[in-house]
Enzyme design. Sequence first.
Site, PDB file in Angstrom:
ATOM      1  N   ASP A   1      34.402  37.288  45.099  1.00  0.00           N
ATOM      2  CA  ASP A   1      34.270  38.090  43.889  1.00  0.00           C
ATOM      3  C   ASP A   1      35.512  38.154  43.025  1.00  0.00           C
ATOM      4  O   ASP A   1      35.578  38.957  42.107  1.00  0.00           O
ATOM      5  CB  ASP A   1      33.823  39.507  44.263  1.00  0.00           C
ATOM      6  CG  ASP A   1      34.844  40.215  45.123  1.00  0.00           C
ATOM      7  OD1 ASP A   1      35.708  39.525  45.703  1.00  0.00           O
ATOM      8  OD2 ASP A   1      34.792  41.448  45.209  1.00  0.00           O
ATOM      9  N   GLU A   2      36.506  37.341  43.303  1.00  0.00           N
ATOM     10  CA  GLU A   2      37.650  37.346  42.402  1.00  0.00           C
ATOM     11  C   GLU A   2      38.283  35.968  42.329  1.00  0.00           C
ATOM     12  O   GLU A   2      38.181  35.183  43.265  1.00  0.00           O
ATOM     13  CB  GLU A   2      38.704  38.399  42.822  1.00  0.00           C
ATOM     14  CG  GLU A   2      39.211  38.248  44.222  1.00  0.00           C
ATOM     15  CD  GLU A   2      40.310  39.250  44.542  1.00  0.00           C
ATOM     16  OE1 GLU A   2      41.200  39.457  43.699  1.00  0.00           O
ATOM     17  OE2 GLU A   2      40.291  39.783  45.656  1.00  0.00           O
TER      18      GLU A   2
ATOM     19  N   ASP B   1      38.064  40.049  38.486  1.00  0.00           N
ATOM     20  CA  ASP B   1      37.686  40.741  39.722  1.00  0.00           C
ATOM     21  C   ASP B   1      36.370  41.477  39.463  1.00  0.00           C
ATOM     22  O   ASP B   1      36.297  42.323  38.567  1.00  0.00           O
ATOM     23  CB  ASP B   1      38.803  41.740  40.088  1.00  0.00           C
ATOM     24  CG  ASP B   1      38.644  42.270  41.494  1.00  0.00           C
ATOM     25  OD1 ASP B   1      37.702  41.836  42.186  1.00  0.00           O
ATOM     26  OD2 ASP B   1      39.462  43.114  41.893  1.00  0.00           O
TER      27      ASP B   1
END
Lengths: 372, 417
Positions: free
Chosen positions: B134-135, B41
């Site tokens: 983003d993860e 993350d």
Amino acid sequence: MKISIERATLLKAVGQAQSVVERRNTIPILANVLIEADGDTVSFRATDLDIEVVDKVNAMIERPGATTVSAVTLHEIVRKLPDGALVVLTDGAATGRLTVEAGRSNFSLATLPREDFPVMASSEYSSNFSAPAPVLRRLFDKSKFAISTEETRYYLNGVYMHVATGEGGQVLRCVATDGHRLARIDAPLPQGAETMPGVIVPRKTVGELRKLLDDDDTQIAVSVSETKVRFATPEITLTSKVIDGSFPDYTRVIPQGNTRKLEVDAAEFARAVDRVATVSSERSRAVKLALDEDRMVLSVNAPDAGAAEEELAVAYGDEKLEIGFNAKYLLEIASQVDRENAVFLFNSSGDPTLMREGNDESAVYVVMPMRV
Amino acid sequence: MPALCRDCLTEFESGARCPACRSPRVLSHPELFDLSIAHMDCDAFYASVEKRQNPELADKPVIIGGGRRGVVSTACYIARIKGVRSAMPMFQALKLCPEAVVIKPRGALYAQVSKQIRAMMDELTPVVEPLSLDEAFLDMTGTARLHGAPPAVMLARLVKRMQDELGLTGSIGLSHNKFLAKVASDLDKPRGFSVIGQAETEAFLAPKPVRLIWGVGAAGQAALEKAGIRTFGDLRRWDRTDLHARFGSMGDRLWHLARGQDRRRISAHAPIKSISHETTFFEDTANPDLLDGHIWRLSEKIADRAKARALAGRVIVLKLKRANHRLLTRRLSLREPTQLADRIYRTARELLDGVGDEGPYRLIGVGLADLSPADGADSSGDLLDPQARTRAAAERATDAIRARFGKDAIAKGRALR
């Protein structure tokens, strides 16, 4: 209350009751059947607040009374009892239980007070008439496949029963449609039905009604008001609310100017459709019909799964036509034909197609084609 | 106990500092080199990207989000110190942190950076399941021999590389299933690396609140609390059949999660489940014409995406957020899947008409769910709506015109509402 009743009789009555009660409901008493014993008849009453069914049967009544008990549980018990058993139902007022005894089996079931059981308000029916069971059976059996399950257009979730003008004067007519196909079935108008208001009979009611229509010799007493409809045999009374909405003007949906006529053996046609549709497992698979001089080629082409083709000898004399349909819809309307050849009337590949049995105008089906 | 230096990646046998570089950023855990399910993350991704693009922002609080009426999509760690959180209404965030620099999200830029990170992850394992820009989950099972190093080392190398080459930091959670990996990555953000091993799973979870479970929001939490369930420990005491009876299929999931069990696989090709778009208004509105225009524009966006991916959906969802933030959702199943803006719009309109609420609303959203391949969708007409075919043909023609002459070449008057 204490009654003795033959298993088969009890099973039939409780069976009818348990199919009306909703499996999932938040009001406990609605899962129950109301049993009332008086004189020499016992009545079994069940409701989901939209439909109410009352079944009156003969039984030996030792002590009159009334109670309510889970319809599903009672039905399961009676179903599992041996054939020919005599069942004794005893309501212990002190214990609040209903005991069910048959031979060496003994059950004790929780009850709820009869006062809590909702009884459908009786209403004034504006029209009362009587119709033979086979007539009603035909009207509903031939139309119910087209009932919609869509939530948006709730007024299509039933069969529209009304008085209309058919080929030879006034008729009792049932219409159902889901926007993809439509069924319009006529029967001679029974005496006394002339003033009947048109009503939309809900799908579930149509299903329950069917159980009253098995016997060819029964006369069904039909009562209709703006809000309710009632069907009754001497033993069973089915009362139902009707769908509160107006059925769309279906007459403009039925094509009048379709001239390209195809005649085909319905059973043979249905089998061919079924065979070619096998290659595709999609929900909405299209069957393409390619028509030429007395010849029809059915084909399915599913890019991922495969392709199928079959040729059928038919009576067709118009210019060439290619048109696609949902296989399921074609099968369903073809299976309505049982006496004569199926007659299809086409216009173009984008317009609704009409189907009937021979020249019989009393059962007409319309189906919407698919782009193929 | 096996240990790893997160700065120089030296592996050694326990100790508070790395024997090679003396760094205190040491990771040690009995199962460190045996675990292979990870969650990565990025830390304050959008804000970090903006700070990287513009070094002047480095020591300023930065909030990414849309307008005064919007919500915070990301806040940098400086803004977070002031109490700003994601999903917080912008006016509230600015009250807490008036000096913050507010930047409108630049989706294309973030997507481009996300691609670079994705490429780095793809070098570690073929099984990468992105959750958003983003993860992502990474299944590193069986990669130790290939890389000549256990997953923990490779993951530490990944975040180090992200920092060196992209100037972005990320946090890693390493465990034995997806649920725990995701929980772990959140444990010591930013620049975190947390490990939850098999042996400690139950003890670790017991005191934790049940809201850790993905899908348990405020309502779910309230329902659980009603049953006396606050923590995983409480949940553990419940019988499986009782949980099922009370919470249905969710009950089964809860029973497993209470024991730290999660059998979902990491899948590199997770199919799209739904397509949705929403708009937050500049001003709360109950104006039917305005809402109508929004529904049409959202429906067109959804249809565009469905058509681009050759998908069609059977369920239409309408989402409304009232001025008091109460959420109303309505859904409707169609008979056949659709990818046409016209059908999505008409169905959503019907849902709006039947919503039984006067408004005003601050947000409207439309979604298409229960997706399937578009093959054969929208091919049958409607007997009761003879115009539907014509409208569908018009929409296809509009699409063709736009493909050739650009997006603004043709539009419905309704789109201007």
